[in-house]
Design an enzyme around this catalytic site. Structure first.
Site, PDB file in Angstrom:
ATOM      1  N   HIS A 388       0.818  -1.218   0.000  1.00  0.00           N
ATOM      2  CA  HIS A 388       0.000   0.000   0.000  1.00  0.00           C
ATOM      3  C   HIS A 388       0.852   1.270   0.000  1.00  0.00           C
ATOM      4  CE1 HIS A 388      -3.698   1.976  -0.032  1.00  0.00           C
ATOM      5  NE2 HIS A 388      -4.263   1.552   1.094  1.00  0.00           N
ATOM      6  N   ASP A 392      -2.315   2.274  -4.504  1.00  0.00           N
ATOM      7  CA  ASP A 392      -3.549   2.652  -3.822  1.00  0.00           C
ATOM      8  C   ASP A 392      -4.624   1.599  -4.069  1.00  0.00           C
ATOM      9  OD1 ASP A 392      -2.513   5.007  -2.784  1.00  0.00           O
ATOM     10  OD2 ASP A 392      -3.058   6.175  -4.566  1.00  0.00           O
TER      11      ASP A 392
END
Length: 417
Positions: A388, A392
């Protein structure tokens, strides 16, 4: 005298563990003949003799960790020690009586000499020699149960035991003793292999150094299964390889990576390295855990090319014949837990990669076709674990939906070759 050194294996490998010596001190070896098996983080490598001669000395035992460039043994040139020439017989009859009288002390002298020579040539492991030096023990007097006659550390300990108190012997196995004291039921203490230790270490590192997250979707495999059923015989006749699911998934992954390039990247310091090549790692089950050989330039391969490459790599993995180059440099990984019956999982990233796709078991499930109709369809859950820090949620979900759409309409993949 030639030194046996641990060679440079790869940039990421600085050490290894000696799995076993294939030759013993005193053995004659030819140039290019296998000497020992070295276990690294990724694969086992068999080291060969750089020149012919006698394996003179082994400086590191099986199980010892060794560094690249470290000297682990020596080879003497030639065919080994030759016997001393027999003394010339004297022909004079008058000397025969004198020689007969001298025979006994001469034999005694030779015997003492032989004992001294035997002592210096006693075959022993480095740990046994070290312990013998510390305890002042003559190795030539130590009996051994080794079938090759090599004195081991435990032989020296057993030889010393009658003359010493049992207390030091108790200190030899503190780890095993501690483990046995921790349980009130029988246990077995096993030493982890180097590869298993590395796998354990890296999996923990990934969890600690990345912001790993997993997103899921499901794929209706009807179209792929129907296409395989229609074309499998023709495909095999033309290519001499079976049409499997992995080529469809590999093609779909490459197409999705082109659309979402951040999943084909890695972090180096404060820089983001976006790769313009598509080297896809395929997780394969081996004896000591999963290994991930790499299908190079998967974007340039046909379905048949991918199937052949995966088949060859899987065979090498099962036979422990993978080379380091075949395990390095992947940009994205696919793992198939479905082969073991897994219905759903969260695969762990293969660092430094930032994405891994998990395939799972195909299972018939009722699916709503419209408001009034249900059908049993072969469904598969797919999972994408991603870092992450780079990717995204929007990109991750889009990546997985792209794979889903391509697999549910595989004609699109055929257009790409």
């Amino acid at each position: 005298m030639a030194e046996i050194k641990v060679p440079e294996l790869a940039e990421s490998i600085s050490e290894g563990t000696i799995a076993q010596w294939l030759k013993q001190p005193g053995d004659y070896v030819e140039q290019g003949e296998y000497l020992l098996e070295l276990e690294t983080d990724k694969v086992n490598v068999e080291l060969t003799a750089e020149e012919s001669g006698v394996l003179q000395e082994v400086l590191k035992d099986s199980g010892d960790t060794v560094q690249v460039g470290e000297i682990i043994g020596t080879i003497s040139e030639g065919a080994g020690e030759s016997s001393a020439p027999a003394p010339t017989e004297k022909t004079e009859s008058k000397e025969s009586v004198k020689e007969e009288k001298q025979a006994e002390p001469a034999a005694q002298e030779v015997s003492e000499e032989a004992q001294s020579e035997a002592k210096s040539r006693t075959i022993a492991s480095p740990s046994a020699r070290k312990l013998a030096r510390e305890k002042g023990i003559d190795l030539s007097q130590v009996p051994t149960g080794d079938p090759l006659g090599r004195v081991r550390k435990q032989d020296v300990e057993a030889y010393e035991k009658p003359a010493s108190k049992p207390a030091p012997q108790q200190k030899q196995q503190p780890q095993a003793q501690k483990a046995q004291q921790s349980f009130d039921k029988p246990v077995e203490v096993q030493k982890m292999s180097r590869r298993r230790q590395t796998i354990a270490k890296r999996l923990v590192e990934v969890q600690q150094t990345s912001a790993m997250l997993t997103t899921f979707n499901e794929v209706d495999m009807t179209a792929v299964m129907n296409l395989r059923k229609r074309r499998k015989d023709q495909f095999f006749e033309q290519n001499e390889v079976k049409l499997g699911f992995m080529s469809f998934f590999t093609k779909a992954v490459v197409a999705a990576l082109k659309k979402y390039p951040l999943l084909n990247a890695e972090i180096q310091g404060d820089e983001l390295i976006v790769k313009k090549f598509y080297d896809i790692g395929i997780a394969v089950a081996a004896d000591e855990g999963l290994v991930v050989p790499v299908v190079r330039d998967a974007d340039r391969l046909t379905f048949a090319g991918i199937e052949k490459e995966i088949g060859e790599l899987a065979k090498k993995a099962r036979n422990n014949k993978l080379t380091l180059s075949e395990l390095q440099g992947g940009s994205f990984t696919i793992t198939n837990g479905g082969t073991f019956g897994s219905l759903m999982s969260t695969p762990i990233l293969n660092s430094p990669q930032v994405g891994i796709l998990g395939m799972h078991k195909i299972q018939l499930r009722p699916v709503a076709i419209d408001e009034e109709r249900f059908e049993n369809r072969p469904m598969m859950y797919i999972a994408l674990s991603y870092d992450h820090r780079i990717v995204d949620g929007k990109e991750a979900v889009g990546f997985l939906v792209t794979i889903k759409n391509l697999l549910e309409d595989p004609e699109q993949l055929l257009l790409e070759g």
